[in-house]
Motif scaffolding. Structure first.
Motif, PDB file in Angstrom:
ATOM      1  N   ALA A   1      34.656   1.439 -22.714  1.00  0.00           N
ATOM      2  CA  ALA A   1      35.671   2.497 -22.758  1.00  0.00           C
ATOM      3  C   ALA A   1      35.878   3.044 -24.165  1.00  0.00           C
ATOM      4  N   ASP A   2      35.766   2.206 -25.184  1.00  0.00           N
ATOM      5  CA  ASP A   2      35.975   2.679 -26.560  1.00  0.00           C
ATOM      6  C   ASP A   2      34.902   3.685 -26.975  1.00  0.00           C
ATOM      7  N   LEU A   3      33.647   3.368 -26.687  1.00  0.00           N
ATOM      8  CA  LEU A   3      32.562   4.297 -27.031  1.00  0.00           C
ATOM      9  C   LEU A   3      32.671   5.567 -26.196  1.00  0.00           C
ATOM     10  N   LEU A   4      32.994   5.426 -24.925  1.00  0.00           N
ATOM     11  CA  LEU A   4      33.162   6.598 -24.081  1.00  0.00           C
ATOM     12  C   LEU A   4      34.298   7.477 -24.598  1.00  0.00           C
ATOM     13  N   SER A   5      35.347   6.865 -25.092  1.00  0.00           N
ATOM     14  CA  SER A   5      36.456   7.616 -25.670  1.00  0.00           C
ATOM     15  C   SER A   5      35.993   8.444 -26.872  1.00  0.00           C
ATOM     16  N   THR A   6      35.168   7.858 -27.712  1.00  0.00           N
ATOM     17  CA  THR A   6      34.627   8.586 -28.862  1.00  0.00           C
ATOM     18  C   THR A   6      33.790   9.772 -28.400  1.00  0.00           C
ATOM     19  N   ILE A   7      32.949   9.557 -27.407  1.00  0.00           N
ATOM     20  CA  ILE A   7      32.101  10.628 -26.869  1.00  0.00           C
ATOM     21  C   ILE A   7      32.962  11.767 -26.331  1.00  0.00           C
ATOM     22  N   VAL A   8      34.028  11.421 -25.634  1.00  0.00           N
ATOM     23  CA  VAL A   8      34.934  12.420 -25.074  1.00  0.00           C
ATOM     24  C   VAL A   8      35.686  13.150 -26.184  1.00  0.00           C
ATOM     25  N   GLN A   9      36.258  12.397 -27.128  1.00  0.00           N
ATOM     26  CA  GLN A   9      37.020  13.008 -28.229  1.00  0.00           C
ATOM     27  C   GLN A   9      36.162  13.957 -29.056  1.00  0.00           C
ATOM     28  N   ASP A  10      34.899  13.579 -29.268  1.00  0.00           N
ATOM     29  CA  ASP A  10      33.985  14.401 -30.062  1.00  0.00           C
ATOM     30  C   ASP A  10      33.276  15.464 -29.227  1.00  0.00           C
ATOM     31  N   GLU A  11      33.580  15.506 -27.934  1.00  0.00           N
ATOM     32  CA  GLU A  11      32.990  16.474 -26.999  1.00  0.00           C
ATOM     33  C   GLU A  11      31.465  16.510 -27.103  1.00  0.00           C
ATOM     34  N   LEU A  12      30.864  15.307 -27.067  1.00  0.00           N
ATOM     35  CA  LEU A  12      29.410  15.194 -27.205  1.00  0.00           C
ATOM     36  C   LEU A  12      28.670  15.393 -25.890  1.00  0.00           C
ATOM     37  N   VAL A  13      29.389  15.397 -24.774  1.00  0.00           N
ATOM     38  CA  VAL A  13      28.795  15.671 -23.471  1.00  0.00           C
ATOM     39  C   VAL A  13      29.690  16.652 -22.732  1.00  0.00           C
ATOM     40  N   ASP A  14      29.145  17.210 -21.658  1.00  0.00           N
ATOM     41  CA  ASP A  14      29.899  18.174 -20.860  1.00  0.00           C
ATOM     42  C   ASP A  14      30.423  17.584 -19.559  1.00  0.00           C
ATOM     43  N   LEU A  15      29.769  16.524 -19.095  1.00  0.00           N
ATOM     44  CA  LEU A  15      30.143  15.900 -17.839  1.00  0.00           C
ATOM     45  C   LEU A  15      29.757  14.427 -17.897  1.00  0.00           C
ATOM     46  N   VAL A  16      30.611  13.582 -17.353  1.00  0.00           N
ATOM     47  CA  VAL A  16      30.330  12.147 -17.258  1.00  0.00           C
ATOM     48  C   VAL A  16      30.276  11.783 -15.783  1.00  0.00           C
ATOM     49  N   GLN A  17      29.276  10.995 -15.437  1.00  0.00           N
ATOM     50  CA  GLN A  17      29.194  10.439 -14.090  1.00  0.00           C
ATOM     51  C   GLN A  17      29.319   8.931 -14.188  1.00  0.00           C
ATOM     52  N   ILE A  18      30.358   8.388 -13.550  1.00  0.00           N
ATOM     53  CA  ILE A  18      30.540   6.935 -13.519  1.00  0.00           C
ATOM     54  C   ILE A  18      29.845   6.407 -12.267  1.00  0.00           C
ATOM     55  N   ASN A  19      28.874   5.532 -12.488  1.00  0.00           N
ATOM     56  CA  ASN A  19      28.130   4.925 -11.389  1.00  0.00           C
ATOM     57  C   ASN A  19      28.779   3.593 -11.034  1.00  0.00           C
ATOM     58  N   LEU A  20      29.553   3.616  -9.959  1.00  0.00           N
ATOM     59  CA  LEU A  20      30.219   2.402  -9.498  1.00  0.00           C
ATOM     60  C   LEU A  20      29.234   1.511  -8.766  1.00  0.00           C
ATOM     61  N   LYS A  21      29.356   0.220  -8.976  1.00  0.00           N
ATOM     62  CA  LYS A  21      28.459  -0.739  -8.330  1.00  0.00           C
ATOM     63  C   LYS A  21      29.102  -1.406  -7.122  1.00  0.00           C
ATOM     64  N   SER A  22      30.434  -1.359  -7.069  1.00  0.00           N
ATOM     65  CA  SER A  22      31.195  -2.002  -5.996  1.00  0.00           C
ATOM     66  C   SER A  22      32.649  -1.594  -6.158  1.00  0.00           C
ATOM     67  N   SER A  23      33.518  -2.235  -5.383  1.00  0.00           N
ATOM     68  CA  SER A  23      34.945  -2.061  -5.630  1.00  0.00           C
ATOM     69  C   SER A  23      35.241  -2.673  -7.004  1.00  0.00           C
ATOM     70  N   LEU A  24      36.404  -2.391  -7.524  1.00  0.00           N
ATOM     71  CA  LEU A  24      36.736  -2.888  -8.862  1.00  0.00           C
ATOM     72  C   LEU A  24      37.590  -4.146  -8.824  1.00  0.00           C
ATOM     73  N   VAL A  25      37.525  -4.863  -7.726  1.00  0.00           N
ATOM     74  CA  VAL A  25      38.103  -6.202  -7.668  1.00  0.00           C
ATOM     75  C   VAL A  25      37.193  -7.074  -8.526  1.00  0.00           C
ATOM     76  N   ASP A  26      37.778  -7.808  -9.472  1.00  0.00           N
ATOM     77  CA  ASP A  26      36.978  -8.534 -10.462  1.00  0.00           C
ATOM     78  C   ASP A  26      35.809  -9.322  -9.887  1.00  0.00           C
ATOM     79  N   GLU A  27      36.083 -10.186  -8.917  1.00  0.00           N
ATOM     80  CA  GLU A  27      35.032 -11.057  -8.384  1.00  0.00           C
ATOM     81  C   GLU A  27      33.914 -10.245  -7.733  1.00  0.00           C
ATOM     82  N   ARG A  28      34.295  -9.211  -7.012  1.00  0.00           N
ATOM     83  CA  ARG A  28      33.293  -8.381  -6.332  1.00  0.00           C
ATOM     84  C   ARG A  28      32.453  -7.609  -7.347  1.00  0.00           C
ATOM     85  N   HIS A  29      33.110  -7.054  -8.352  1.00  0.00           N
ATOM     86  CA  HIS A  29      32.388  -6.311  -9.388  1.00  0.00           C
ATOM     87  C   HIS A  29      31.460  -7.248 -10.150  1.00  0.00           C
ATOM     88  N   ASP A  30      31.918  -8.452 -10.431  1.00  0.00           N
ATOM     89  CA  ASP A  30      31.075  -9.442 -11.118  1.00  0.00           C
ATOM     90  C   ASP A  30      29.824  -9.741 -10.291  1.00  0.00           C
TER      91      ASP A  30
END
Length: 194
Positions: free
Chosen positions: A88-117
């Protein structure tokens, strides 16, 4: 025209990864340098004006990725970044500096810790994905969600859970898993026999 640039290295080890050869991160940008990619596109494929940066996981390249993006951005390219959103910190820098026009987050599962792990072969990254989503939402930055549905791994209930989580102004796409020749051997057997 759009060019897709695959970067080596990933901090996840998803059992259903279709680009397993991109997982090991030996040295940043090993082989072809970012400058060589940039020069090739400018000189050999001048009709390209949009690029998609994907992997592996681009964010594992840290500051080198920022320099890479900045060079393309300064040359007028439109840039889409495909990421597992684990930094998230690096992504924040990319967003703040407007280095990209669009971000796609590729989810692997639900964000329940055990399932995501289980889905990522790692531990503790679900909270980073949540933080990344907040960075994008708080900055009103254009982004979208993608989840690859693996019928032998994900339940329909999990898809509904993820869709409810992603509900908002962002686009949410579910793509059906397609096996590739570049998968981890243990999963090829599992997918084929299901």
């Amino acid at each position: 025209e759009t060019a897709v640039i695959f970067l080596q290295g990933c901090n996840f080890s998803c059992p259903f990864c279709t680009k397993a050869s991109l997982i090991p991160k030996n040295t940043p940008f090993k082989g072809v340098s970012p400058r060589e990619v940039f020069q090739f596109l400018i000189e050999e494929v001048p009709q390209v004006n949009r690029i998609v940066i994907t992997g592996g996981e681009p964010l594992v390249h840290g500051v080198e990725l920022l320099d890479f993006l900045e060079e393309f951005k300064n040359a007028g390219f439109k840039i889409k970044l495909e990421t597992n959103a684990s930094n998230a910190d690096l992504l924040s820098t990319i967003v703040q500096d407007e280095l990209v026009d669009l971000v796609q987050i590729n989810l692997k599962s639900s964000l329940v810790d055990e399932r995501h792990d289980e889905a990522t072969g790692t531990t503790g990254f679900a909270v980073e994905v949540l933080k990344s989503a907040l960075v994008l939402r708080d900055n009103h930055f254009p982004f979208e969600w993608l989840m690859t549905y693996v019928p032998s791994f994900h339940s329909r209930e999990e898809l509904v859970e993820v869709a409810q989580f992603c509900h908002g102004k962002e686009r949410f796409t579910i793509q059906l898993f397609e096996p590739s020749d570049d998968m981890m051997d243990s999963w090829v057997t599992c997918i084929v026999t299901e």
